[in-house]
Scaffold this motif. Sequence first.
Motif, short mmCIF file in Angstrom:
data_model
loop_
_atom_site.label_atom_id
_atom_site.label_comp_id
_atom_site.label_asym_id
_atom_site.label_seq_id
_atom_site.Cartn_x
_atom_site.Cartn_y
_atom_site.Cartn_z
N ALA A 1 1.43 7.22 8.71
CA ALA A 1 0.83 5.47 8.65
C ALA A 1 0.88 5.34 7.75
O ALA A 1 0.68 5.57 6.81
CB ALA A 1 -0.54 4.92 9.42
N GLY A 2 1.16 3.44 7.77
CA GLY A 2 0.73 2.82 6.27
C GLY A 2 -0.95 2.35 6.74
O GLY A 2 -1.37 1.75 6.58
N ILE A 3 -1.84 2.28 5.17
CA ILE A 3 -2.42 2.06 4.21
C ILE A 3 -2.96 0.92 3.60
O ILE A 3 -2.04 0.96 2.52
CB ILE A 3 -3.44 2.58 3.77
N VAL A 4 -3.22 -0.19 3.87
CA VAL A 4 -1.72 -1.45 3.01
C VAL A 4 -2.99 -2.25 2.77
O VAL A 4 -4.32 -2.64 3.54
CB VAL A 4 -0.92 -2.45 3.97
N VAL A 5 -3.48 -2.95 1.99
CA VAL A 5 -4.13 -4.11 1.42
C VAL A 5 -4.14 -5.74 1.46
O VAL A 5 -2.14 -5.92 1.03
CB VAL A 5 -4.80 -3.69 0.33
N GLY A 6 -3.99 -6.27 2.25
CA GLY A 6 -3.97 -7.43 2.05
C GLY A 6 -3.52 -8.25 0.99
O GLY A 6 -4.68 -8.16 0.05
N ILE A 7 -2.96 -9.49 0.58
CA ILE A 7 -2.84 -9.91 -1.04
C ILE A 7 -2.30 -11.55 -0.51
O ILE A 7 -1.62 -11.76 1.15
CB ILE A 7 -1.71 -9.67 -1.70
N THR A 8 -2.55 -12.39 -1.17
CA THR A 8 -2.16 -14.11 -0.65
C THR A 8 -1.16 -14.37 -2.24
O THR A 8 -1.16 -14.02 -2.94
CB THR A 8 -3.77 -14.49 -0.50
N PRO A 9 -0.63 -15.26 -1.28
CA PRO A 9 0.17 -16.18 -2.93
C PRO A 9 -1.01 -16.52 -4.28
O PRO A 9 0.00 -16.49 -4.83
CB PRO A 9 0.55 -17.78 -1.87
N ASP A 10 -1.78 -16.45 -3.55
CA ASP A 10 -2.81 -17.15 -5.34
C ASP A 10 -2.59 -15.30 -6.52
O ASP A 10 -2.35 -15.72 -7.67
CB ASP A 10 -4.13 -16.66 -4.56
N ASP A 11 -2.22 -14.31 -5.44
CA ASP A 11 -1.83 -12.71 -6.01
C ASP A 11 -0.19 -12.94 -7.24
O ASP A 11 -0.38 -12.20 -7.70
CB ASP A 11 -1.76 -12.06 -5.65
N TYR A 12 0.20 -13.70 -6.71
CA TYR A 12 1.54 -13.95 -6.78
C TYR A 12 1.92 -15.86 -7.14
O TYR A 12 2.81 -15.50 -6.49
CB TYR A 12 2.49 -13.17 -6.27
N GLY B 1 0.43 -1.32 0.23
CA GLY B 1 0.45 -0.37 0.08
C GLY B 1 0.81 1.09 0.03
O GLY B 1 2.28 0.90 -0.64
N PHE B 2 0.68 2.23 0.92
CA PHE B 2 0.98 3.74 0.65
C PHE B 2 1.53 3.78 2.04
O PHE B 2 0.60 3.19 2.97
CB PHE B 2 0.32 5.00 0.21
N ARG B 3 1.72 4.77 2.89
CA ARG B 3 1.79 5.53 3.77
C ARG B 3 1.02 7.14 3.60
O ARG B 3 0.74 8.08 2.09
CB ARG B 3 3.32 6.72 4.14
N ILE B 4 0.59 7.39 4.77
CA ILE B 4 -0.44 8.03 4.12
C ILE B 4 -0.15 9.33 6.08
O ILE B 4 0.46 8.78 6.42
CB ILE B 4 -2.32 8.06 5.01
N GLU B 5 -0.12 10.84 5.03
CA GLU B 5 0.64 11.92 5.90
C GLU B 5 -1.07 12.60 6.87
O GLU B 5 -1.99 13.07 5.62
CB GLU B 5 1.56 12.35 5.94
N HIS B 6 -1.45 12.80 7.90
CA HIS B 6 -2.11 13.42 8.01
C HIS B 6 -1.24 15.26 9.27
O HIS B 6 -0.42 14.72 9.45
CB HIS B 6 -2.93 13.33 8.15
N PRO B 7 -2.20 16.41 9.80
CA PRO B 7 -1.37 16.97 10.19
C PRO B 7 -1.48 15.94 11.78
O PRO B 7 -2.49 15.69 12.05
CB PRO B 7 -2.53 18.02 10.61
N GLN B 8 -1.11 15.93 12.82
CA GLN B 8 -1.21 15.68 14.32
C GLN B 8 -2.23 16.06 14.94
O GLN B 8 -2.95 15.67 14.94
CB GLN B 8 -0.06 15.01 14.88
N SER B 9 -2.30 17.36 14.78
CA SER B 9 -3.22 17.73 15.03
C SER B 9 -4.61 17.23 14.98
O SER B 9 -5.48 17.23 15.95
CB SER B 9 -3.41 19.36 15.06
#
Length: 537
Positions: free
Chosen positions: A371-382, A292-300
């Motif tokens: 934080a990382g915003i990530v998507v689960g993948i399995t061996p079926d995807d690769y 996935g990606f890293r996402i950034e927001h203001p900590q406030s």
Amino acid sequence: MIRITELRLPIDHAPEALEQAILKRLDLHVKDLISFEVFKRSYDARKNVALSFIYTVDLSVKNEDALLKKFAGDIHIRPSPDTSYHFVAKAPESIDSGKVLRPVVIGFGPCGIFAALVLAQMGFKPIVLERGKKVRERTQDTWGLWRKNKLNPESNVQFGEGGAGTFSDGKLYSQIKDPKFYGRKVIHEFVKAGAPEEITYVAKPHIGTFRLVGVVEKMRQEIIELGGEIRFTQKVIGFDIQNEQITGVKIEGQPDLPASHVILALGHSARDTFEALYHAGVYMEAKPFSVGFRIEHPQSLIDKARLGPHAGNELIGAADYKLVHHAKNGRSVYSFCMCPGGTVVAATSEPNRVVTNGMSQYSRNERNANAGIVVGITPDDYPGGPLAGIEFQRAIESKAFELGGGTYEAPGQLIGDFLEGKPSTEFGSVLPSYKPGVHLTDLADSLPAYAIEAIREAIPAFEKQIKGFSMKDAVLTGVETRTSSPLRITRGTNYQSLNIKGLYPAGEGAGYAGGILSAGVDGIKVAEAVALDYLSK
């Protein structure tokens, strides 16, 4: 000893108030209280209640049996469990005589550190092989990528003393079940090496990146003082195996090192070592991981959404979050390695690839949350066997390098543009923290279509839990691929490889941990298994 749970006090209470609360709770005179210590402290920061700390306290009193009998019906007053660590073995004298080969630990991240430390404390005098450099030299090389766009493939965020955990938040909490309190051993060893004592009792302990440097150095010194060896810049390139038994380790530019017990504490980025193990015939299998990606927001913004009127309270610190969304296409999207008041860092270990990670200092006072915003993948995807996940990761990381402009800058996109499916051209109110820099583009081509689809669905869903999460100016930075190992070096109940005796897969790289604490715990368990095997010979 006696344990009291759910003892509440105002968050700004005076130091002496805790002892007074204990005495009141037990209807006890001060002369009958021998001692007490805080086992755990969390806080209740719900918006509609008074801000308070919640304590679990262990104490010693006079007439303990009588007191326990008095409160026999109170579920919050019970005998304290034994949380101390007990060594399972003592090294045989043959270790000192040289008649028996010393255990070898490959890798000196959290898993390798604790495997080597516990072996040393039991007298086994381990030999540690670490492909990278000592932690301070390694830090200089890491800054070389962040500041000068120069990557050292053997000394970076992934490789070197302390492992990948050194350049992270230093988080020491985990969801592992720990009935034998191995986690307490890990935390107490960190404190002994200079980590703040509060990590023994706060609900979500962390050390912070630069504090970990000194801690790791002191742990290394203890191993050496106990007779162990730490050999840096020793890259393992192969294995000697005879009759399904490990007999030695091949080291680049060095003679083979004879060994009968080898702990593989590799970390999840030791791709060339995985390949060497595979070609040596060691059994392994593909496993799920996430991208996935890293996402950034203001900590406030995160503080206000999570803590309401308590946002900004210094006693609580920066707020974190944990989010999960099950997308319509069947994919799970979740937040990973959330770093309050932290930065996004360049974490590649291979040339011409871009990888992101997050880290925080102990203070957690940087302007952004990530934080990382990530998507689960399995061996079926690769499909393609145990090493196919590595190639899947490499393809994504190479594409990110290309999208970032080919200079180790990372590709990025504003949330508003990502949700609308159009490239970003300029930053808004949120400036990304990633160094060497972020190159704005369209991230749609950086991940498989199903991952992009799932993340686009998840972000508005997360908005319902954290107001402002889908703010248009928030920034996504690609790519996050090293969430966990893409394979498992499968082991049996004796902690040894299924088909190679004397080989002990351990920690994150082997697929048995996920984070500093769990990796350290696994290192201890494997060290115990090694010690017991020595004694069984």
